[in-house]
Every structure is written in structure tokens, then in C-alpha cells.
Design a protein around this motif. Sequence first.
Motif, PDB file in Angstrom:
ATOM      1  N   PHE A  17       1.193  -1.550  -0.365  1.00  0.00           N
ATOM      2  CA  PHE A  17      -0.212  -0.091   0.205  1.00  0.00           C
ATOM      3  C   PHE A  17       0.594   1.520  -0.217  1.00  0.00           C
ATOM      4  O   PHE A  17       1.703   1.673   0.919  1.00  0.00           O
ATOM      5  N   VAL A  18       1.113   1.869  -0.416  1.00  0.00           N
ATOM      6  CA  VAL A  18       2.047   2.717  -1.102  1.00  0.00           C
ATOM      7  C   VAL A  18       1.579   4.167  -0.422  1.00  0.00           C
ATOM      8  O   VAL A  18       3.069   4.132   0.363  1.00  0.00           O
ATOM      9  N   PRO A  19       0.732   4.146  -0.124  1.00  0.00           N
ATOM     10  CA  PRO A  19       0.679   5.590   1.122  1.00  0.00           C
ATOM     11  C   PRO A  19       0.425   5.012   2.386  1.00  0.00           C
ATOM     12  O   PRO A  19      -0.128   6.515   3.123  1.00  0.00           O
ATOM     13  N   PHE A  20       1.046   4.107   3.034  1.00  0.00           N
ATOM     14  CA  PHE A  20       1.127   3.283   3.641  1.00  0.00           C
ATOM     15  C   PHE A  20       1.955   4.318   5.109  1.00  0.00           C
ATOM     16  O   PHE A  20       0.950   5.097   6.269  1.00  0.00           O
ATOM     17  N   ALA A  21       3.099   5.459   5.033  1.00  0.00           N
ATOM     18  CA  ALA A  21       3.507   6.074   5.362  1.00  0.00           C
ATOM     19  C   ALA A  21       2.620   7.547   6.200  1.00  0.00           C
ATOM     20  O   ALA A  21       2.776   8.044   7.376  1.00  0.00           O
ATOM     21  N   TRP A  22       1.932   7.470   4.717  1.00  0.00           N
ATOM     22  CA  TRP A  22       0.852   8.786   4.507  1.00  0.00           C
ATOM     23  C   TRP A  22      -0.106   8.554   5.767  1.00  0.00           C
ATOM     24  O   TRP A  22      -0.344   9.600   7.142  1.00  0.00           O
ATOM     25  N   ALA A  23      -0.522   7.539   5.656  1.00  0.00           N
ATOM     26  CA  ALA A  23      -1.603   6.803   7.053  1.00  0.00           C
ATOM     27  C   ALA A  23      -1.215   6.970   7.955  1.00  0.00           C
ATOM     28  O   ALA A  23      -1.934   7.614   9.070  1.00  0.00           O
ATOM     29  N   TRP A  24       0.038   6.769   8.718  1.00  0.00           N
ATOM     30  CA  TRP A  24       0.612   6.604  10.692  1.00  0.00           C
ATOM     31  C   TRP A  24       0.582   7.848  10.362  1.00  0.00           C
ATOM     32  O   TRP A  24       0.671   8.077  11.381  1.00  0.00           O
ATOM     33  N   GLN A  25       1.580   8.624   9.744  1.00  0.00           N
ATOM     34  CA  GLN A  25       1.379  10.236   9.928  1.00  0.00           C
ATOM     35  C   GLN A  25      -0.094  10.893  10.164  1.00  0.00           C
ATOM     36  O   GLN A  25       0.279  11.852  11.048  1.00  0.00           O
ATOM     37  N   LYS A  26      -0.931  10.648   9.607  1.00  0.00           N
ATOM     38  CA  LYS A  26      -2.401  11.272  10.041  1.00  0.00           C
ATOM     39  C   LYS A  26      -2.769  10.213  11.142  1.00  0.00           C
ATOM     40  O   LYS A  26      -3.650  11.068  11.846  1.00  0.00           O
ATOM     41  N   MET A  27      -1.782   9.358  11.492  1.00  0.00           N
ATOM     42  CA  MET A  27      -2.747   8.863  12.798  1.00  0.00           C
ATOM     43  C   MET A  27      -2.210   8.902  14.351  1.00  0.00           C
ATOM     44  O   MET A  27      -0.976   8.674  13.942  1.00  0.00           O
ATOM     45  N   HIS A  28      -2.373   9.669  15.084  1.00  0.00           N
ATOM     46  CA  HIS A  28      -1.751   9.500  16.579  1.00  0.00           C
ATOM     47  C   HIS A  28      -2.185   8.670  16.907  1.00  0.00           C
ATOM     48  O   HIS A  28      -3.654   8.362  17.290  1.00  0.00           O
TER      49      HIS A  28
ATOM     50  N   PRO B 236      -7.441  15.773   0.591  1.00  0.00           N
ATOM     51  CA  PRO B 236      -6.574  14.254   0.386  1.00  0.00           C
ATOM     52  C   PRO B 236      -6.626  13.434   1.752  1.00  0.00           C
ATOM     53  O   PRO B 236      -5.741  14.610   2.708  1.00  0.00           O
ATOM     54  N   THR B 237      -7.571  12.014   1.920  1.00  0.00           N
ATOM     55  CA  THR B 237      -7.769  11.560   2.896  1.00  0.00           C
ATOM     56  C   THR B 237      -6.125  10.912   3.609  1.00  0.00           C
ATOM     57  O   THR B 237      -6.413  10.502   4.591  1.00  0.00           O
ATOM     58  N   VAL B 238      -5.541  10.748   2.493  1.00  0.00           N
ATOM     59  CA  VAL B 238      -4.302  10.297   3.196  1.00  0.00           C
ATOM     60  C   VAL B 238      -2.479  10.944   3.451  1.00  0.00           C
ATOM     61  O   VAL B 238      -2.289  10.554   2.465  1.00  0.00           O
ATOM     62  N   GLY B 239      -3.025  12.269   3.913  1.00  0.00           N
ATOM     63  CA  GLY B 239      -1.435  13.303   3.925  1.00  0.00           C
ATOM     64  C   GLY B 239      -1.841  14.088   2.624  1.00  0.00           C
ATOM     65  O   GLY B 239      -2.911  13.841   1.822  1.00  0.00           O
ATOM     66  N   MET B 240      -0.915  13.469   1.583  1.00  0.00           N
ATOM     67  CA  MET B 240      -0.735  14.240   0.333  1.00  0.00           C
ATOM     68  C   MET B 240      -1.102  13.115  -0.848  1.00  0.00           C
ATOM     69  O   MET B 240      -0.934  13.456  -2.332  1.00  0.00           O
ATOM     70  N   ASP B 241      -0.861  11.981  -0.672  1.00  0.00           N
ATOM     71  CA  ASP B 241      -1.376  11.106  -1.210  1.00  0.00           C
ATOM     72  C   ASP B 241      -2.235  11.422  -1.958  1.00  0.00           C
ATOM     73  O   ASP B 241      -3.725  11.876  -1.725  1.00  0.00           O
ATOM     74  N   PRO B 242      -2.308  10.824  -3.521  1.00  0.00           N
ATOM     75  CA  PRO B 242      -3.813  11.117  -4.133  1.00  0.00           C
ATOM     76  C   PRO B 242      -4.807  10.291  -3.892  1.00  0.00           C
ATOM     77  O   PRO B 242      -6.147  10.488  -4.518  1.00  0.00           O
ATOM     78  N   ASP B 243      -5.168   8.920  -2.724  1.00  0.00           N
ATOM     79  CA  ASP B 243      -5.506   8.061  -2.725  1.00  0.00           C
ATOM     80  C   ASP B 243      -6.930   9.359  -2.076  1.00  0.00           C
ATOM     81  O   ASP B 243      -6.990   9.722  -1.339  1.00  0.00           O
ATOM     82  N   TYR B 244      -8.146   8.794  -2.509  1.00  0.00           N
ATOM     83  CA  TYR B 244      -9.572   9.543  -2.253  1.00  0.00           C
ATOM     84  C   TYR B 244     -10.915   8.484  -1.945  1.00  0.00           C
ATOM     85  O   TYR B 244     -11.481   9.007  -2.031  1.00  0.00           O
ATOM     86  N   THR B 245     -10.105   6.948  -1.877  1.00  0.00           N
ATOM     87  CA  THR B 245     -10.924   6.575  -0.930  1.00  0.00           C
ATOM     88  C   THR B 245     -11.884   6.344  -0.162  1.00  0.00           C
ATOM     89  O   THR B 245     -13.823   6.576  -0.636  1.00  0.00           O
ATOM     90  N   ALA B 246     -11.599   6.944   1.000  1.00  0.00           N
ATOM     91  CA  ALA B 246     -12.612   7.563   1.878  1.00  0.00           C
ATOM     92  C   ALA B 246     -13.683   8.325   1.107  1.00  0.00           C
ATOM     93  O   ALA B 246     -14.892   8.526   2.276  1.00  0.00           O
ATOM     94  N   ARG B 247     -13.491   9.042   0.588  1.00  0.00           N
ATOM     95  CA  ARG B 247     -14.466  10.637   0.087  1.00  0.00           C
ATOM     96  C   ARG B 247     -15.210   9.978  -0.573  1.00  0.00           C
ATOM     97  O   ARG B 247     -16.209  10.840  -1.406  1.00  0.00           O
ATOM     98  N   CYS B 248     -15.190   8.873  -1.627  1.00  0.00           N
ATOM     99  CA  CYS B 248     -16.199   8.814  -2.633  1.00  0.00           C
ATOM    100  C   CYS B 248     -15.772   6.612  -2.796  1.00  0.00           C
ATOM    101  O   CYS B 248     -16.444   6.867  -4.173  1.00  0.00           O
ATOM    102  N   HIS B 249     -15.314   6.430  -2.498  1.00  0.00           N
ATOM    103  CA  HIS B 249     -15.854   4.772  -1.990  1.00  0.00           C
ATOM    104  C   HIS B 249     -17.128   4.387  -1.608  1.00  0.00           C
ATOM    105  O   HIS B 249     -17.719   4.539  -0.914  1.00  0.00           O
TER     106      HIS B 249
END
Length: 548
Positions: free
Chosen positions: A171-182, A442-455
Motif C-alpha cells: 500500500f503505497v500511501p502507508f507512511a502517510w496513513a500513520w503520519q495522519k494517525m496519532h 486528500p484523506t491520506v496526507g498528500m497522497d492522491p488516494d481518495y477512497t475514504a471520500r468517494c468509495h
Amino acid sequence: MHHKGITRRDFIKTTGIVAAGTVITGGAVGLTPGTAWAKKNNVIVGMTQEPVNFNPLLYVNSGTEEVPEACMFDALWDINDKGQFIPNLAVRVPTLENGGISADGKLWKIELKQGVKWHDGAPFTAKDVEFTYKTIVNPNVAIRSRSGFDLISEFKIIDDQNVEIHLSKPFVPFAWAWQKMHIVPEHLLAKVPDINTAPYNTNPTGTGPYQLVKRVAGSHMVYKKNAEYHRGAPAIETVIHKFVPDQTVLYTQFKTGEVDVLGLHGVPPERYEEARHLAGRNALDTPAPWVEFIYFNCGKPQFTEKVVRQALYYAVDKEKWIKDIYYGGPPRTLSYLHPTHWAYNNNLKDPGYDPGRAAEMLEAAGWKKGSDGIREKNGVKLMFSMSTTAGSKAREQAQAMIQANWKEIGVAMEIKNMPASVVWGEYTTKSQFDTLMVGWEPTVGMDPDYTARCHSKQIPAKYGTGSNYVQYENPDLDKLLEEGVLISDMEKRKAVYHKIQAILHEDVPFAPIFAYFFMYGKKSDLAGYKINPYVTDITWNIQEWSWT
């Protein structure tokens, strides 16, 4: 319009890493220097909106609720103003090069910093990271986004300071996922019956540089420094987060010195030039990763047809909105991404302002004007409300303009604004609104993933998870979103996100208007404040602020 400091072109360019009961008045609480509140010991951060939820896993209102997050909590790593991940609770940021990520991208090894304590003195350990992960994937908890976390096939605690995370697929944006979650404390929350409604959410304990000591609803929050903070005790003793809903009043308080740092929504656009020349103040041109949208609730009968949403988008005078209300500052965007983002689709065509075409489209689709001049079809009238934060002057002006634009084509829109704590609560998260005027990043840091907003499986009103508040469903888009997060090759990823943006541009579940640009402000003698276009939070490094 020339802007000093960071330009919009600089924004999101480091794409190698960035896949990507007292009312406060006067100096502070009306007290004179020499008291415990004397200026050099405190900083007053003024914003137009008030946080509601201080649990970093649950908040929805970015920019506002990130202040308690930055003050009280830590992530495994942060993102700095250069777009680089920097270690926080982790000893290092895992990469392929340092052996923290396996060659196939599926195994992540994280070593945690020793000696970190929660505000109550309990030690921070791997159990807290595991508990945070388990909370994120718990289907009964209203988490903002599970992107990435839902791919964890095994979370293994090696010892108190080491964890291994196995992913079912890279999962490419995984580093962003953890950066966004405290990280939240296992020892305080593990036995709580329902985290969604836990008293902890308004009186939390973290590992961060500050602790909450007082909250006066509707007015301010007070934080005291954590002298034991693992990155070093902050220089500033007390942080006061002050809420002034009227942007013009807040700006006046910044001018008179009642507020040291001017945050969300910053200087009113009509005062930009004045703010640049204020003595003893710095006007800070700040690109931000938000995009301003009109949100259409696709679950409401007025908006189930794509043609209606398209026609409404055509009928809005978007250029006038940017030029007349925001003084030409923010750039137009046709996507959920900032136009300088590496994945932005430059082939999208601007629909422009075409009320004639909008009226024709509605007419052809069977939306006919009734005796009251309002279009209707099958017993449904094109009458609805638009909501946003009350007191946001620029947005109120934009709403009045849109209301007039839509009236021209036989559409009746009522303005129905509410305090931030109401409009961004269940009214948004349970999709109770008709339309919203809203800014999201965007929902996972600055990654273009937008799953949370439109899946289609991320509609919280249906599934209790995600942030697809517009209740948009498109199986073709779902497939592309699922594919996009697996591709590590940037050019191949870009092709997928171009397709995603093209579908959203065609379907208009939300109508993008402009990419954000703020002018924030601070007193000139406040040091350590850094503009960071990779976050939505001006207090991201509050532990480094000091008075000179």
C-alpha cells in the motif's frame, strides 16, 4: 497578484517523498503582564472555528481539531515543511533503504522510542500502537479513514519497543496513513465500552508537548506545557486556543494584539494588502491542501440524477467567486487535488459559467418550471438548502451569489448556516444535509488516494465508516480506487488517478471550485513558526515555537 514567501508553484513539488468560564480579552484573559499569563509565557492562537472532538482518531474538522491533536498527541512520524517524513514516536521512518520495509513492500518494521511517557506518567509502549491500530479497524468506531490499516493482515508486537506489520498487499500511501494517525493510550481506553462517546474524547491524555487544563465552550481552550516531553520541553508555557466565529472581528483582534497567531480562516481577503503592512506582524502567504467544494447529497431525490449536478455546476459563476470574493488569490481546480499536485489531471475541461446550457440540460431531462418558477420532476422540486459554518463572511458572500445564479435557472436554494460544531457534526457525517460549502484535503496526507471520500463502501450513513458524506456510488470508480493504492510506479499511478478525476469530473458528486490559499498571521517576535503546505494544521510544530 504577487505573493512573497512560498508560492503556489512551490506547493507539493517534493513529489519524490510526497506521493504527494472566562472570555478572553486583552493580552490574555484580560490579565496584565506580570501575572502567570504574562506574554512571554503564553501564546494565543485565534481561529474562527471551535473543536468538538479531541480524540485524534475521530475528528472530522481538519484545521481546527488538529490543534488539540498537535498539542496533546504524537504520531509515529511527522511530515516537515520540506515534505520529508521525520521520526516522532518511532526511532526512524521505515524505508526500503534502511531495511524497515521489505523488498515486496508487505512487511514494515517499526522501532519505538524508549522513555516516552503519557501525560499521566504511564510508559508508552508497542501496546499503545497496537491498540490504536485495533481501534482504527474496529467497525464499531467512527474512524475518519481506514485507508491502509484495512490491509494489515498481522500486527505483531516483538517487544515493548518493536512491532512488525504485515500487509496483505503493498500500500503505497502507508507512511502517510500513520503520519495522519496519532497514537492513543491503551491503558486508558482498552476497557471503555464505546470509544465513540467516551469522556476521554473531550478530556484526553496524550504523549504530546501540551496538556489540556481548561475548556470554556464557545470561547477558548487552555493547554499547559508537558515538561517531560520526549522531544524536549516546549519554550512556551501556555497555549490558548481561542475561538472567534466572525473572521473580521478575529482579524481586528490580531491587529490590536489580543491574538498572537491568526489561524483558520486567516485574514479576510479584502484585508490582504493592509495585513502585509501591519507593524510588528508577519502576514504569511500559505498554500493549503484543501479544495473548496459544493457538496451534493446524492442520497437526496433532487441530486440522484447526474444531469442535475452537472447543470448546477455549469450555473455557478466560479471565476467571479474567485475574483470578487477571494481577490483572485486561490487557483481554480477541477479536481479534489491542488492543481500543482503531481497527480493532478491537467486534461480536465473547465465547464465554465453557462447558465443557458444549464437550463437547457434541466429542461431536456424533464425538470420543468412550475407556476412558482421552480423546476420540478416527478413531484420533486429543485428546492434545497446549502449549509456551511455560520460567520464565515467570504462563504456567506459566495452563497448569496450562488443563490442568485441558481434562481436564474429555476432552482431555489435556501441558505442554512450553523456553528461549526453543529454543521460538521452528524449533520455532515450522517449525510443529513442537502448541499454543503466545504473545504477538504486528500484523506491520506498528500497522497492522491481518495477512497475514504468517494468509495461506495465508505458512506458513514450506511456503513458507519469513511467520509463519503455525499453518498456517491460508482462501481467503476471503486475498482480504480482499489487499484491506485497498490501501484508504486508513479507514472502508472498517475494514469489511474487521472481516470478517477475524469469520472468525478463527469459525475460531479461534489463540485470543485478552487484550491485553498490563506493569509495567516503572527506577531513578528514569535519564532519557530513554519509554513508547512503538507499539513492542514498551523500548529503542527507548536513545541518549537518561542518568543524572541
